[in-house]
Design a protein around this motif. Structure first.
Motif, short mmCIF file in Angstrom:
data_model
loop_
_atom_site.label_atom_id
_atom_site.label_comp_id
_atom_site.label_asym_id
_atom_site.label_seq_id
_atom_site.Cartn_x
_atom_site.Cartn_y
_atom_site.Cartn_z
N ALA A 74 40.45 -33.08 -59.07
CA ALA A 74 39.62 -33.39 -60.24
C ALA A 74 38.17 -33.63 -59.84
N VAL A 75 37.97 -34.27 -58.69
CA VAL A 75 36.63 -34.49 -58.14
C VAL A 75 36.70 -34.08 -56.68
N ASP A 76 35.76 -33.21 -56.28
CA ASP A 76 35.85 -32.56 -54.97
C ASP A 76 34.63 -32.88 -54.10
N ASP A 77 34.76 -33.87 -53.23
CA ASP A 77 33.74 -34.18 -52.22
C ASP A 77 32.37 -34.44 -52.86
N LEU A 78 32.35 -35.31 -53.84
CA LEU A 78 31.13 -35.60 -54.61
C LEU A 78 30.29 -36.67 -53.92
N THR A 79 29.01 -36.41 -53.76
CA THR A 79 28.08 -37.37 -53.20
C THR A 79 26.86 -37.49 -54.11
N LEU A 80 26.57 -38.72 -54.54
CA LEU A 80 25.41 -39.00 -55.40
C LEU A 80 24.86 -40.38 -55.04
N THR A 81 23.57 -40.56 -55.25
CA THR A 81 22.95 -41.88 -55.08
C THR A 81 22.10 -42.19 -56.30
N ILE A 82 22.34 -43.34 -56.91
CA ILE A 82 21.57 -43.80 -58.07
C ILE A 82 20.81 -45.04 -57.64
N ASN A 83 19.49 -44.98 -57.70
CA ASN A 83 18.64 -46.05 -57.22
C ASN A 83 18.22 -47.00 -58.34
N ASN A 84 17.76 -48.18 -57.96
CA ASN A 84 17.21 -49.13 -58.92
C ASN A 84 16.08 -48.46 -59.71
N GLY A 85 16.04 -48.74 -60.99
CA GLY A 85 14.99 -48.20 -61.84
C GLY A 85 15.26 -46.83 -62.40
N GLU A 86 16.40 -46.23 -62.06
CA GLU A 86 16.69 -44.86 -62.49
C GLU A 86 17.70 -44.80 -63.63
N ILE A 87 17.39 -43.92 -64.59
CA ILE A 87 18.38 -43.48 -65.57
C ILE A 87 18.89 -42.14 -65.07
N TYR A 88 20.18 -42.10 -64.72
CA TYR A 88 20.76 -40.93 -64.06
C TYR A 88 21.80 -40.30 -64.99
N GLY A 89 21.55 -39.07 -65.40
CA GLY A 89 22.47 -38.37 -66.28
C GLY A 89 23.49 -37.56 -65.50
N PHE A 90 24.70 -37.48 -66.05
CA PHE A 90 25.82 -36.81 -65.39
C PHE A 90 26.41 -35.84 -66.41
N ILE A 91 26.25 -34.54 -66.19
CA ILE A 91 26.65 -33.58 -67.21
C ILE A 91 27.60 -32.54 -66.64
N GLY A 92 28.39 -31.98 -67.54
CA GLY A 92 29.37 -30.97 -67.17
C GLY A 92 30.25 -30.68 -68.37
N HIS A 93 30.99 -29.58 -68.30
CA HIS A 93 31.87 -29.21 -69.40
C HIS A 93 33.05 -30.17 -69.49
N ASN A 94 33.82 -30.07 -70.55
CA ASN A 94 35.03 -30.89 -70.68
C ASN A 94 35.98 -30.58 -69.52
N GLY A 95 36.48 -31.62 -68.88
CA GLY A 95 37.38 -31.42 -67.76
C GLY A 95 36.69 -31.18 -66.43
N ALA A 96 35.36 -31.33 -66.40
CA ALA A 96 34.62 -31.05 -65.16
C ALA A 96 34.81 -32.13 -64.10
N GLY A 97 35.21 -33.34 -64.53
CA GLY A 97 35.40 -34.44 -63.58
C GLY A 97 34.51 -35.64 -63.83
N LYS A 98 33.77 -35.62 -64.94
CA LYS A 98 32.83 -36.71 -65.23
C LYS A 98 33.54 -38.04 -65.45
N THR A 99 34.50 -38.06 -66.35
CA THR A 99 35.19 -39.31 -66.67
C THR A 99 35.99 -39.81 -65.48
#
Length: 243
Positions: free
Chosen positions: A16-41
């Motif tokens: 469902a989620v394949d080797d995902l790496t992300l960094t969200i820093n202080n002060g940032e609004i970070y959007g996460f987008i993808g089709h239904n079933g992409a692995g967001k939830t």
């Protein structure tokens, strides 16, 4: 603030989620987008400690969600795509319950409830039972509950669903205010126009894999976020590479 490192989550043979790496820093609004079933939830539920994951590490303000889940959860708030509230409570009792969970003082909770309920125009409805609320009202109550303990990180799954245009505008203002004060926001959305105008950074996920991420300017260039997203969706995965 939030570090997702080589996150992998499987359901049987399905990744469902394949080797995902992300960094969200202080002060940032970070959007996460993808089709239904992409692995967001799935990603979001792993971040907030609801789902165990197979590989990788998630840290919040330097703390591991695996090893220090309670400490992590004290620092965050989570709004799912369909808030599951205690319908037998009134709105104000629910907010006081959440404030009790996080140890918010009586004076602080009163001030914050008044502030955010007034902003979202829910003050007059707080005495009513939640089971009498519309979906939009429940969403507003969940938003107030998320903000009540002044979390450092707020994670939201499709937060604009069910909100009218005015409430959506007010939520965007609240999100920016929190980040301007040093907090961070990580949220999924299908509303690409909102993401393009609101987000400092964005990540696009497809079939569990990160296919593009960076600042909004880096991701969309001279195009629109919608056009970039649709182009990436149509490309075979072999032709895609993470930026």
């Amino acid at each position: 603030m939030l570090s997702i490192s080589h996150l992998t989550k499987k359901y049987g043979d399905k990744v469902a989620v394949d080797d995902l790496t992300l960094t969200i820093n202080n002060g940032e609004i970070y959007g996460f987008i993808g089709h239904n079933g992409a692995g967001k939830t799935t990603t979001i539920k792993a971040v907030v400690g609801i789902l165990a994951f197979d590989n990788g590490e998630i840290t919040i303000d330097g703390l591991s969600i695996k090893d220090q889940p309670l400490e992590c959860k004290r620092k965050i708030a989570y709004i799912p795509d369909n808030p599951d509230l205690f319908d037998y409570m009134s709105g104000i009792k629910y907010l006081n319950f959440i404030a009790d969970v996080y140890g918010v003082s009586a004076s602080d909770r009163q001030e914050r409830i008044r502030k955010y309920a007034d902003i979202l125009e829910l003050t007059e409805d707080l005495a009513q039972p939640i089971n009498a609320y519309s979906h939009g009202m429940k969403q507003k109550l969940a938003i107030i509950a998320a903000w009540i303990h002044q979390p450092k990180l707020i994670i939201m799954d499709e937060p604009f669903v069910g909100l009218d245009p005015k409430a959506s505008h007010l939520l965007k203002q609240m999100m920016r205010e929190l980040c301007d004060q040093g907090g961070a926001i990580f949220f999924s959305t299908h509303v690409l126009e909102v993401a393009e105008k609101l987000c400092d950074k964005v990540a696009i996920i497809k079939n569990g894999k990160l296919i593009k991420s960076g600042t909004m300017e880096e991701v969309k260039g001279d195009s629109s976020l919608e056009n970039v997203f649709l182009e990436l969706e149509e490309k075979p995965e072999d032709d895609q590479s993470e930026d």
